[in-house]
Design a protein around this motif. Structure first.
Motif, PDB file in Angstrom:
ATOM      1  N   ALA A 105      11.102   3.875  -8.291  1.00 14.37           N
ATOM      2  CA  ALA A 105      11.261   5.328  -8.259  1.00 14.37           C
ATOM      3  C   ALA A 105      10.620   5.917  -7.009  1.00 14.37           C
ATOM      4  O   ALA A 105      11.258   6.647  -6.260  1.00 14.37           O
ATOM      5  CB  ALA A 105      10.659   5.961  -9.512  1.00 14.37           C
ATOM      6  N   ILE A 106       9.346   5.618  -6.794  1.00 11.76           N
ATOM      7  CA  ILE A 106       8.618   6.156  -5.635  1.00 11.76           C
ATOM      8  C   ILE A 106       7.745   5.066  -5.037  1.00 11.76           C
ATOM      9  O   ILE A 106       6.961   4.427  -5.739  1.00 11.76           O
ATOM     10  CB  ILE A 106       7.723   7.350  -6.023  1.00 11.76           C
ATOM     11  N   ASN A 107       7.856   4.886  -3.733  1.00  9.17           N
ATOM     12  CA  ASN A 107       7.001   3.972  -2.988  1.00  9.17           C
ATOM     13  C   ASN A 107       6.251   4.771  -1.934  1.00  9.17           C
ATOM     14  O   ASN A 107       6.862   5.348  -1.044  1.00  9.17           O
ATOM     15  CB  ASN A 107       7.844   2.875  -2.327  1.00  9.17           C
ATOM     16  N   ILE A 108       4.927   4.810  -2.045  1.00  7.04           N
ATOM     17  CA  ILE A 108       4.098   5.508  -1.064  1.00  7.04           C
ATOM     18  C   ILE A 108       3.426   4.469  -0.192  1.00  7.04           C
ATOM     19  O   ILE A 108       2.509   3.772  -0.608  1.00  7.04           O
ATOM     20  CB  ILE A 108       3.050   6.406  -1.742  1.00  7.04           C
ATOM     21  N   ASN A 109       3.911   4.354   1.030  1.00 10.95           N
ATOM     22  CA  ASN A 109       3.468   3.324   1.965  1.00 10.95           C
ATOM     23  C   ASN A 109       2.019   3.528   2.376  1.00 10.95           C
ATOM     24  O   ASN A 109       1.487   4.640   2.349  1.00 10.95           O
ATOM     25  CB  ASN A 109       4.381   3.369   3.189  1.00 10.95           C
ATOM     26  N   VAL A 110       1.399   2.442   2.805  1.00  4.84           N
ATOM     27  CA  VAL A 110       0.002   2.498   3.233  1.00  4.84           C
ATOM     28  C   VAL A 110      -0.198   3.462   4.404  1.00  4.84           C
ATOM     29  O   VAL A 110      -1.284   4.001   4.599  1.00  4.84           O
ATOM     30  CB  VAL A 110      -0.506   1.082   3.603  1.00  4.84           C
ATOM     31  N   GLY A 111       0.853   3.720   5.175  1.00  2.76           N
ATOM     32  CA  GLY A 111       0.728   4.612   6.322  1.00  2.76           C
ATOM     33  C   GLY A 111       0.903   6.082   6.006  1.00  2.76           C
ATOM     34  O   GLY A 111       0.764   6.931   6.874  1.00  2.76           O
ATOM     35  N   ALA A 112       1.212   6.425   4.742  1.00  2.00           N
ATOM     36  CA  ALA A 112       1.449   7.822   4.398  1.00  2.00           C
ATOM     37  C   ALA A 112       0.150   8.612   4.395  1.00  2.00           C
ATOM     38  O   ALA A 112      -0.885   8.139   3.930  1.00  2.00           O
ATOM     39  CB  ALA A 112       2.113   7.918   3.036  1.00  2.00           C
ATOM     40  N   ASP A 113       0.212   9.842   4.916  1.00  2.00           N
ATOM     41  CA  ASP A 113      -0.981  10.670   4.963  1.00  2.00           C
ATOM     42  C   ASP A 113      -1.312  11.298   3.615  1.00  2.00           C
ATOM     43  O   ASP A 113      -2.469  11.348   3.210  1.00  2.00           O
ATOM     44  CB  ASP A 113      -0.798  11.800   5.990  1.00  2.00           C
ATOM     45  N   LYS A 114      -0.293  11.818   2.917  1.00  2.00           N
ATOM     46  CA  LYS A 114      -0.564  12.584   1.701  1.00  2.00           C
ATOM     47  C   LYS A 114       0.591  12.460   0.718  1.00  2.00           C
ATOM     48  O   LYS A 114       1.754  12.495   1.102  1.00  2.00           O
ATOM     49  CB  LYS A 114      -0.780  14.066   2.048  1.00  2.00           C
ATOM     50  N   PHE A 115       0.250  12.344  -0.564  1.00  2.00           N
ATOM     51  CA  PHE A 115       1.240  12.342  -1.636  1.00  2.00           C
ATOM     52  C   PHE A 115       0.740  13.246  -2.753  1.00  2.00           C
ATOM     53  O   PHE A 115      -0.330  13.027  -3.315  1.00  2.00           O
ATOM     54  CB  PHE A 115       1.453  10.923  -2.160  1.00  2.00           C
ATOM     55  N   VAL A 116       1.511  14.297  -3.053  1.00  2.00           N
ATOM     56  CA  VAL A 116       1.157  15.231  -4.114  1.00  2.00           C
ATOM     57  C   VAL A 116       2.360  15.384  -5.026  1.00  2.00           C
ATOM     58  O   VAL A 116       3.482  15.604  -4.563  1.00  2.00           O
ATOM     59  CB  VAL A 116       0.766  16.612  -3.553  1.00  2.00           C
ATOM     60  N   MET A 117       2.138  15.287  -6.338  1.00  2.00           N
ATOM     61  CA  MET A 117       3.232  15.407  -7.295  1.00  2.00           C
ATOM     62  C   MET A 117       2.802  16.298  -8.443  1.00  2.00           C
ATOM     63  O   MET A 117       1.660  16.231  -8.916  1.00  2.00           O
ATOM     64  CB  MET A 117       3.637  14.023  -7.805  1.00  2.00           C
ATOM     65  N   GLY A 118       3.715  17.157  -8.906  1.00  2.00           N
ATOM     66  CA  GLY A 118       3.416  18.121  -9.963  1.00  2.00           C
ATOM     67  C   GLY A 118       3.330  17.512 -11.348  1.00  2.00           C
ATOM     68  O   GLY A 118       3.198  16.297 -11.518  1.00  2.00           O
ATOM     69  N   ASN A 119       3.447  18.364 -12.346  1.00  2.00           N
ATOM     70  CA  ASN A 119       3.237  17.968 -13.738  1.00  2.00           C
ATOM     71  C   ASN A 119       4.521  17.493 -14.415  1.00  2.00           C
ATOM     72  O   ASN A 119       5.636  17.798 -13.983  1.00  2.00           O
ATOM     73  CB  ASN A 119       2.674  19.151 -14.524  1.00  2.00           C
ATOM     74  N   ASN A 120       4.327  16.743 -15.516  1.00  2.00           N
ATOM     75  CA  ASN A 120       5.388  16.406 -16.473  1.00  2.00           C
ATOM     76  C   ASN A 120       6.535  15.601 -15.876  1.00  2.00           C
ATOM     77  O   ASN A 120       7.705  15.811 -16.205  1.00  2.00           O
ATOM     78  CB  ASN A 120       5.940  17.679 -17.120  1.00  2.00           C
ATOM     79  N   ALA A 121       6.210  14.641 -15.023  1.00  2.00           N
ATOM     80  CA  ALA A 121       7.226  13.725 -14.504  1.00  2.00           C
ATOM     81  C   ALA A 121       7.556  12.667 -15.552  1.00  2.00           C
ATOM     82  O   ALA A 121       6.712  12.278 -16.362  1.00  2.00           O
ATOM     83  CB  ALA A 121       6.739  13.061 -13.222  1.00  2.00           C
ATOM     84  N   LYS A 122       8.804  12.191 -15.502  1.00  2.00           N
ATOM     85  CA  LYS A 122       9.232  11.154 -16.436  1.00  2.00           C
ATOM     86  C   LYS A 122       9.888  10.008 -15.678  1.00  2.00           C
ATOM     87  O   LYS A 122      10.785  10.222 -14.862  1.00  2.00           O
ATOM     88  CB  LYS A 122      10.212  11.718 -17.461  1.00  2.00           C
ATOM     89  N   PHE A 123       9.432   8.793 -15.970  1.00  2.00           N
ATOM     90  CA  PHE A 123       9.953   7.578 -15.345  1.00  2.00           C
ATOM     91  C   PHE A 123      10.445   6.649 -16.449  1.00  2.00           C
ATOM     92  O   PHE A 123       9.653   6.219 -17.298  1.00  2.00           O
ATOM     93  CB  PHE A 123       8.858   6.866 -14.553  1.00  2.00           C
ATOM     94  N   SER A 124      11.737   6.322 -16.447  1.00  2.00           N
ATOM     95  CA  SER A 124      12.249   5.447 -17.498  1.00  2.00           C
ATOM     96  C   SER A 124      13.276   4.460 -16.952  1.00  2.00           C
ATOM     97  O   SER A 124      14.118   4.811 -16.121  1.00  2.00           O
ATOM     98  CB  SER A 124      12.873   6.261 -18.633  1.00  2.00           C
ATOM     99  N   GLU A 125      13.143   3.213 -17.378  1.00  2.00           N
ATOM    100  CA  GLU A 125      14.084   2.135 -17.069  1.00  2.00           C
ATOM    101  C   GLU A 125      14.251   1.899 -15.575  1.00  2.00           C
ATOM    102  O   GLU A 125      15.341   1.561 -15.111  1.00  2.00           O
ATOM    103  CB  GLU A 125      15.440   2.398 -17.723  1.00  2.00           C
ATOM    104  N   ASN A 126      13.179   2.059 -14.813  1.00  2.00           N
ATOM    105  CA  ASN A 126      13.190   1.702 -13.393  1.00  2.00           C
ATOM    106  C   ASN A 126      12.730   0.255 -13.244  1.00  2.00           C
ATOM    107  O   ASN A 126      11.859  -0.208 -13.981  1.00  2.00           O
ATOM    108  CB  ASN A 126      12.265   2.633 -12.617  1.00  2.00           C
ATOM    109  N   THR A 127      13.291  -0.463 -12.270  1.00  2.00           N
ATOM    110  CA  THR A 127      13.012  -1.892 -12.127  1.00  2.00           C
ATOM    111  C   THR A 127      12.759  -2.252 -10.669  1.00  2.00           C
ATOM    112  O   THR A 127      13.575  -1.961  -9.793  1.00  2.00           O
ATOM    113  CB  THR A 127      14.188  -2.739 -12.641  1.00  2.00           C
ATOM    114  N   SER A 128      11.618  -2.896 -10.418  1.00  2.00           N
ATOM    115  CA  SER A 128      11.293  -3.418  -9.092  1.00  2.00           C
ATOM    116  C   SER A 128      10.994  -4.905  -9.202  1.00  2.00           C
ATOM    117  O   SER A 128      10.356  -5.341 -10.164  1.00  2.00           O
ATOM    118  CB  SER A 128      10.077  -2.692  -8.516  1.00  2.00           C
TER     119      SER A 128
END
Length: 211
Positions: A105-128
Motif C-alpha cells: 500500500a505505502i512504501n516510505i523510502n529511507v531517503g524520505a524527509d517526512k511522512f504524515v498520515m491522517g486518521n482512520n485509514a484502512k488497509f485490507s488484503e494487500n500483499t508484498s
C-alpha cells in the motif's frame, strides 16, 4: 508516469479517477524528486494501475481525504523517496494492492524527509513479497493518525506493518490500531516473523503502541 509526469506544480481535482495506467516509474503519476509539487484533492481513486507504484517519486506530495487505492499491481500504491515528503488526509483506503517491494500500500523510502498520515485509514488484503505487507516505513520522521485497521494483509516479514527507522529520537506512535488476520510468510532470504508488526534489526527509535 503512465498518465501524468509532473516536474512543476500540479493540482488534481477532487473526485478524479486513475485506472489501468502503466509505467515502471509511477503507473498513474510520477512526481519529480527535484521540482515536483503535487497536490491531489479529496476522494480520488486509483485502481488497477500496473507495473509501478500508482503514485511514485519525491518532491512534495499531498493527498486529501478519502483517497482509495484498489488493485494496483506490480508495484506499491504510494512511494515517497528521494528526499521527498508525503502527506495523506483522513479516511484513506488501501485494498488488494500487490508489490514485489516492501509495503504494497505505502512504501516510505529511507531517503524520505517526512511522512504524515491522517486518521482512520484502512488497509485490507494487500500483499508484498518483501517486508511490510501493507505499510513499510524506513525514514526517520513519520507521524501516523489514530484508528487504523489492518486486516488480512500479507508480507514476508510484518504482515501488516514493518518499521526500519534509524533515528534515536524518533517515536512511531500506533494509537488505537486494529490488527486482524495478517500474515508473515517469509521468503527465500527472509525468515517469517511479525504477523502484524515487524521492527527491523538496528532500529534505534521507539515504537509506542497504545489504545
Amino acid at each position: 508516469g503512465g498518465a501524468v509526469w509532473n516536474s512543476g506544480t500540479l493540482n488534481i481535482a477532487d473526485g478524479s479517477v486513475f485506472s489501468e495506467n502503466s509505467n515502471a516509474k509511477g503507473s498513474a503519476i510520477y512526481n519529480d524528486y527535484k521540482a515536483g509539487k503535487l497536490t491531489i484533492g479529496d476522494n480520488v481513486k486509483f485502481s488497477g494501475n500496473l507495473t509501478g507504484a500508482a503514485v511514485y517519486g519525491g518532491g512534495e506530495i499531498k493527498i486529501g481525504d478519502g483517497a482509495e487505492f484498489t488493485g494496483n499491481a506490480g508495484g506499491i500504491a504510494l512511494s515517497a523517496s528521494n528526499n521527498g515528503s508525503l502527506e495523506i488526509g483522513d479516511n484513506a483506503v488501501f485494498t488488494k494492492n500487490n508489490s514485489k517491494k516492501g509495503g504494497a500500500a505505502i512504501n516510505i523510502n529511507v531517503g524520505a524527509d517526512k511522512f504524515v498520515m491522517g486518521n482512520n485509514a484502512k488497509f485490507s488484503e494487500n500483499t508484498s513479497t518483501q517486508v511490510g505487507g501493507a505499510l513499510y516505513i524506513a525514514n526517520n520522521d513519520a507521524t501516523l493518525g489514530t484508528g487504523y485497521t489492518f486486516e488480512n494483509n500479507t508480507g514476508a516479514q510484518g504482515g501488516a506493518l514493518a518499521y526500519n527507522g534509524k533515528n534515536a529520537d524518533a517515536v512511531l506512535s500506533l494509537d488505537n490500531f486494529t490488527f486482524d488476520t495478517n500474515h508473515a510468510i517469509g521468503s527465500t532470504n527472509k525468515t517469517a516473523g511479525g504477523g502484524a508488526l515487524f521492527i527491523s534489526n538496528g532500529v534505534t527509535g521507539t515504537v509506542d503502541i497504545k489504545n
